[in-house]
Design an enzyme around this catalytic site. Structure first.
Site, PDB file in Angstrom:
ATOM      1  N   LYS A  33       0.840  -1.205   0.000  1.00 21.53           N
ATOM      2  CA  LYS A  33       0.000   0.000   0.000  1.00 21.53           C
ATOM      3  C   LYS A  33       0.875   1.255   0.000  1.00 21.53           C
ATOM      4  O   LYS A  33       2.086   1.168   0.297  1.00 21.53           O
ATOM      5  CB  LYS A  33      -0.917  -0.005   1.229  1.00 21.53           C
ATOM      6  CG  LYS A  33      -0.174   0.090   2.545  1.00 21.53           C
ATOM      7  CD  LYS A  33      -1.089  -0.184   3.741  1.00 21.53           C
ATOM      8  CE  LYS A  33      -0.317  -0.049   5.045  1.00 21.53           C
ATOM      9  NZ  LYS A  33      -1.053  -0.616   6.190  1.00 21.53           N
ATOM     10  N   TYR A 242      17.982  30.236   7.595  1.00 23.39           N
ATOM     11  CA  TYR A 242      16.869  30.952   8.228  1.00 23.39           C
ATOM     12  C   TYR A 242      17.018  31.003   9.743  1.00 23.39           C
ATOM     13  O   TYR A 242      17.383  30.011  10.377  1.00 23.39           O
ATOM     14  CB  TYR A 242      15.546  30.247   7.907  1.00 23.39           C
ATOM     15  CG  TYR A 242      15.092  30.403   6.479  1.00 23.39           C
ATOM     16  CD1 TYR A 242      14.801  31.659   5.950  1.00 23.39           C
ATOM     17  CD2 TYR A 242      14.925  29.281   5.666  1.00 23.39           C
ATOM     18  CE1 TYR A 242      14.361  31.796   4.641  1.00 23.39           C
ATOM     19  CE2 TYR A 242      14.484  29.415   4.358  1.00 23.39           C
ATOM     20  CZ  TYR A 242      14.208  30.679   3.850  1.00 23.39           C
ATOM     21  OH  TYR A 242      13.779  30.808   2.569  1.00 23.39           O
TER      22      TYR A 242
HETATM   23  C1  PLP Z   1      -0.322  -1.675   6.806  1.00 20.33           C
HETATM   24  C2  PLP Z   1      -0.968  -2.963   7.151  1.00 20.33           C
HETATM   25  C3  PLP Z   1      -0.208  -4.139   7.285  1.00 20.33           C
HETATM   26  C4  PLP Z   1       1.303  -4.137   7.267  1.00 20.33           C
HETATM   27  O1  PLP Z   1       1.747  -3.663   8.508  1.00 20.33           O
HETATM   28  P1  PLP Z   1       3.316  -3.530   8.879  1.00 20.33           P
HETATM   29  O2  PLP Z   1       3.295  -3.100  10.301  1.00 20.33           O
HETATM   30  O3  PLP Z   1       3.848  -2.488   7.957  1.00 20.33           O
HETATM   31  O4  PLP Z   1       3.932  -4.851   8.661  1.00 20.33           O
HETATM   32  C5  PLP Z   1      -0.886  -5.334   7.479  1.00 20.33           C
HETATM   33  N1  PLP Z   1      -2.247  -5.359   7.553  1.00 20.33           N
HETATM   34  C6  PLP Z   1      -2.999  -4.247   7.474  1.00 20.33           C
HETATM   35  C7  PLP Z   1      -4.480  -4.342   7.587  1.00 20.33           C
HETATM   36  C8  PLP Z   1      -2.388  -3.013   7.278  1.00 20.33           C
HETATM   37  O5  PLP Z   1      -3.140  -1.899   7.208  1.00 20.33           O
END
Ligand code: PLP
Length: 345
Positions: A33, A242
């Site tokens: 994702k 800055y």
């Molecule tokens: C993002 C996510 C994961 C992966 O989690 P990590 O902590 O990055 O391994 C697994 N399951 C769901 C539902 C997620 O949203």
């Protein structure tokens, strides 16, 4: 070259997946994702597919459609947000598998795409996505009769092994899925490291693949190299950047690097970061600006062409600590202006 280079080591991602797969009791998927946590979902997923990953996970149907273009037909693309209004054509055309989160989504899916693959997301206590026990009890028979491809839930505190929430969610998930033959999935990266009781049929690591905690044995994946735009000499008493927060206490030489908070190197990191010329660390000088960072290279004795700000010397967790955040946010904040270069795979 004027733009900074983000190098992504696909072999390290593959090695991290294999290491997590080796300790997983069942199969191991991959969460890609948010463009594979900012590293490029198509390249990352294609490399992982070549070494045998069959189950991919994305946040939305749009991400799933992009991933389908990259992967081609066949491999499973699961969508955490489920079947939302407006997603039907995309889910159908791109052969995506929505994780159904509610009665509403179940009705939408069965009415608009009868017979199309789906999974079920259950809420085991995180209260973010998925059906709660009562809703699930009412829907269970109907849903199971349609052969869901996966029944999943997500852990809220898996990165804290001693947290009581882990066992509580495990019990709740086991209770809600008693007697079910469909494949089950509970563990993210932290869940994989909690041990086999949490693994079920498919695990869903994300951050561990990309070199982040809580997977302490992960190989580093990203290196960020910033070109030096200009170097200059300062007399004692002169200031940099800055707000004049850096004042030279001696005759100094300052390098100006090309990247800044618009590229995910946020201002708060400044005082706690180094820039590396080869193996030599040099302190930052002055505030991080939108597109530039000052570095005190007085002790280096030469003008470097580029400097490394993220890599083997200073990993994503160091940047995360410097900014008071987590590795996930560092990776997903890495900007669009970097030239992304892939090695291995
Ligand atoms: C993002 C996510 C994961 C992966 O989690 P990590 O902590 O990055 O391994 C697994 N399951 C769901 C539902 C997620 O949203």
């Amino acid at each position: 070259m004027a733009t900074a280079t983000l190098t992504i080591d696909l072999n390290a991602i593959i090695a991290n997946w294999r290491a997590l797969d080796a300790v997983s009791a069942g199969g191991t998927g991959a969460v890609v994702k948010a463009d594979a946590y900012g590293l490029g979902a198509s390249r990352v997923a294609r490399a992982l597919a070549l070494v045998g990953v069959r189950h991919f996970f994305v946040a939305s149907a749009d991400e799933g459609a992009d991933l389908r273009h990259a992967l081609g037909p066949g491999l499973e693309i699961n969508v955490f947000s489920g079947h939302m209004a407006g997603d039907t054509d995309m889910i159908n055309d791109m052969a995506l598998t929505p994780m159904i989160n509610s009665l509403d989504q179940m009705v939408r899916h069965m009415e608009s795409l009868p017979g199309h693959a789906f999974g079920i997301q259950l809420d085991s206590g995180m209260n973010r996505l998925g059906m709660e026990p009562a809703e699930w009890a009412a829907l269970r028979e109907i849903a199971l009769a349609q052969n869901p491809t996966l029944i999943m839930s997500h852990l809220a505190c898996a990165d804290e092994p001693d947290h009581a929430m882990n066992a509580q969610q495990l019990n709740s998930f086991v209770e809600m899925t008693q007697g079910i033959t469909a494949p089950r999935s509970l563990a993210n990266t932290g869940g994989v490291l909690l041990g086999p009781a949490y693994h079920f049929d498919i695990t869903r690591p994300g951050i561990g693949l990309y070199g982040g905690l809580p997977f302490t044995d992960a190989q580093p994946v990203v290196t960020l190299t910033l070109p030096v735009i200009q170097c200059r000499d300062l007399e004692a008493g002169e200031t940099v950047g800055y707000g004049n927060i850096f004042t030279a206490t001696r005759p100094s030489r300052i390098a100006t690097l090309s990247a800044g908070y618009a590229d995910g190197l946020i201002r708060a990191m400044g005082p706690n970061l180094q820039a590396y010329a080869g193996d030599t660390p040099c302190p930052l000088a002055g505030r991080i600006s939108m597109d530039m960072i000052g570095v005190d290279i007085t002790d280096l004795g030469e003008d470097p062409k580029s400097m490394e700000i993220l890599g083997a010397h200073q990993g994503i967790e160091v940047l995360a600590d410097a900014a008071g955040t987590i590795g996930y946010e560092i990776l997903t904040s890495l900007g669009a202006r970097y030239t992304r270069r892939y090695t291995g795979g």
